[in-house]
Design a protein around this motif. Structure first.
Motif, PDB file in Angstrom:
ATOM      1  N   ALA A   1       0.837  -1.210   0.000  1.00 45.23           N
ATOM      2  CA  ALA A   1       0.000   0.000   0.000  1.00 45.23           C
ATOM      3  C   ALA A   1       0.864   1.249   0.000  1.00 45.23           C
ATOM      4  O   ALA A   1       0.596   2.207  -0.738  1.00 45.23           O
ATOM      5  N   SER A   2       1.938   1.256   0.803  1.00 39.27           N
ATOM      6  CA  SER A   2       2.774   2.459   0.857  1.00 39.27           C
ATOM      7  C   SER A   2       3.579   2.622  -0.426  1.00 39.27           C
ATOM      8  O   SER A   2       3.890   3.728  -0.820  1.00 39.27           O
TER       9      SER A   2
ATOM     10  N   GLU B   1     -12.529   5.719   3.603  1.00 40.93           N
ATOM     11  CA  GLU B   1     -11.702   4.757   2.858  1.00 40.93           C
ATOM     12  C   GLU B   1     -11.641   3.409   3.567  1.00 40.93           C
ATOM     13  O   GLU B   1     -11.846   2.359   2.971  1.00 40.93           O
TER      14      GLU B   1
ATOM     15  N   ARG C   1     -13.187  -0.037   2.246  1.00 41.19           N
ATOM     16  CA  ARG C   1     -12.265  -1.143   1.960  1.00 41.19           C
ATOM     17  C   ARG C   1     -12.614  -2.381   2.761  1.00 41.19           C
ATOM     18  O   ARG C   1     -12.586  -3.500   2.258  1.00 41.19           O
TER      19      ARG C   1
ATOM     20  N   GLN D   1      -6.711  -3.155  10.773  1.00 39.38           N
ATOM     21  CA  GLN D   1      -5.792  -3.440   9.664  1.00 39.38           C
ATOM     22  C   GLN D   1      -6.119  -2.557   8.455  1.00 39.38           C
ATOM     23  O   GLN D   1      -5.224  -1.981   7.837  1.00 39.38           O
ATOM     24  N   THR D   2      -7.404  -2.417   8.130  1.00 41.96           N
ATOM     25  CA  THR D   2      -7.732  -1.586   6.961  1.00 41.96           C
ATOM     26  C   THR D   2      -7.426  -0.111   7.233  1.00 41.96           C
ATOM     27  O   THR D   2      -6.978   0.589   6.326  1.00 41.96           O
TER      28      THR D   2
ATOM     29  N   MET E   1      -4.963   0.959   8.972  1.00 49.03           N
ATOM     30  CA  MET E   1      -3.508   1.082   8.810  1.00 49.03           C
ATOM     31  C   MET E   1      -3.087   1.003   7.352  1.00 49.03           C
ATOM     32  O   MET E   1      -2.151   1.697   6.930  1.00 49.03           O
ATOM     33  N   VAL E   2      -3.758   0.178   6.552  1.00 57.96           N
ATOM     34  CA  VAL E   2      -3.434   0.118   5.119  1.00 57.96           C
ATOM     35  C   VAL E   2      -3.699   1.480   4.479  1.00 57.96           C
ATOM     36  O   VAL E   2      -2.892   1.980   3.696  1.00 57.96           O
TER      37      VAL E   2
ATOM     38  N   ALA F   1      -1.057   3.891   5.528  1.00 57.39           N
ATOM     39  CA  ALA F   1       0.192   3.579   4.810  1.00 57.39           C
ATOM     40  C   ALA F   1       0.142   4.093   3.380  1.00 57.39           C
ATOM     41  O   ALA F   1       1.129   4.630   2.870  1.00 57.39           O
ATOM     42  N   ALA F   2      -1.015   3.951   2.726  1.00 52.65           N
ATOM     43  CA  ALA F   2      -1.150   4.402   1.332  1.00 52.65           C
ATOM     44  C   ALA F   2      -1.114   5.928   1.255  1.00 52.65           C
ATOM     45  O   ALA F   2      -0.523   6.498   0.339  1.00 52.65           O
TER      46      ALA F   2
ATOM     47  N   PRO G   1       2.887   7.324   3.325  1.00 50.46           N
ATOM     48  CA  PRO G   1       3.923   6.271   3.356  1.00 50.46           C
ATOM     49  C   PRO G   1       5.180   6.678   4.125  1.00 50.46           C
ATOM     50  O   PRO G   1       5.805   5.836   4.768  1.00 50.46           O
TER      51      PRO G   1
ATOM     52  N   PHE H   1       4.261   6.610   8.078  1.00 54.27           N
ATOM     53  CA  PHE H   1       3.882   5.333   8.685  1.00 54.27           C
ATOM     54  C   PHE H   1       5.082   4.389   8.694  1.00 54.27           C
ATOM     55  O   PHE H   1       5.091   3.321   8.097  1.00 54.27           O
TER      56      PHE H   1
END
Lengths: 147, 143
Positions: free
Chosen positions: A116-117, B28, B32, B105-106, B108-109, B112-113, B116, B119
């Protein structure tokens, strides 16, 4: 038999063609060892895992990250038979490495975050869903030979 | 696995970077979650549209992150500070607590997106611990 849609097949191949194995593999393993430190029990021979900085700069961790990516690539190349492709790997993790299979998804979760990052906006919800399905199949196949 | 002072500092530092985007993050993450973990859709059968970006998803995502924001202010006592929310989830919504991990978890994803560079692994472990502590706080009243 896993049923993949055309979108899922294309998406998985696309993700693996876009990501840099040399970056993603080491980053995912490092994150796993940092975020879920009990996973360090499987890497006693890797030397200094004392803190996040040590883990991220540890060459054995990095090397292993690449090994993991190569394993995943096998799955990408054999998407219609990941179960059979991973029979040996599953036996290895169960009998020789003796990894608690609950740990597989911990690495999976770290992989999702690293990918993802790397991909940012390109890691759309639909792409994320395909990736998660792929991870679930990989994890299930790795669990299969445990008894 | 309780939050150390170092964890709290790391979470607060990350929060400072992401707090302007909490509504977007919530929308988001919820969208997701429904797509990536379809079993979670069972809790929203009363919504007309469960797709990412739909009105109920966006609005509810905002509401969820409002709860996480409240948890940030109660970071020193998550066990006792979320009792009302816990009762809501335990007695009214009856959400199986294993789902808190899935939403974490979602979230955090998405972070992260969107962030970046912020995180980092250190921020990740602290935030994961924080969200796990929030989940524990939400589970407090279950039985």
């Amino acid at each position: 038999m896993v049923a993949w849609t055309d979108f899922e097949r294309a998406t998985i191949k696309d993700i693996f063609s876009k990501i840099d194995y040399e970056v993603v593999g080491p980053a995912a393993i490092s994150r796993c060892l940092i975020v879920y430190p009990w996973t360090q029990r499987y890497f006693a021979g890797f030397g200094n895992l004392y803190n996040a900085a040590a883990i991220t700069s540890n060459p054995k961790v990095a090397a292993h990250g690449k090994v993991v990516m190569q394993g995943l690539e096998k799955a990408v190349k054999n998407m219609d038979n990941i179960k059979a492709t991973f029979t040996e790997l599953s036996t290895l993790h169960s009998e020789k490495l003796q990894v608690d299979p609950d740990n597989f998804m911990l690495l999976g979760d770290c992989l999702a975050i690293v990918v993802a990052s790397q991909l940012g906006k390109d890691f759309s919800p639909e792409v994320h869903a395909a990736f998660q399905k792929f991870l679930a199949v990989v994890v299930s196949s790795l669990r299969r030979q445990y008894y | 696995m309780s939050l150390t002072e170092k964890d709290k500092a790391a979470v607060k530092a990350l929060w400072a970077k992401i707090s302007k985007s909490v509504d977007a993050i919530g929308a988001e993450a919820l969208g997701r979650m429904l797509l990536v973990y379809p079993q979670t859709k069972t809790y929203f059968s009363h919504w007309p549209d469960l797709t990412p970006g739909s009105a109920p998803v966006v609005s509810h995502g905002k509401q969820i992150m409002g709860g996480v924001t409240e948890a940030m202010s109660k970071i020193d006592n998550l066990r006792g500070g979320l009792l009302e929310l816990s009762e809501l989830h335990a007695f009214k919504l009856r959400v199986d607590p294993s789902n808190f991990k899935i939403l974490a978890q979602t979230i955090m994803v998405v972070v992260a997106a969107m962030f970046p560079n912020d995180f980092t692994p250190e921020a990740h472990v602290a935030f994961d611990k924080f969200l796990a502590a929030v989940a524990l706080g939400l589970s407090e009243r279950y039985r």
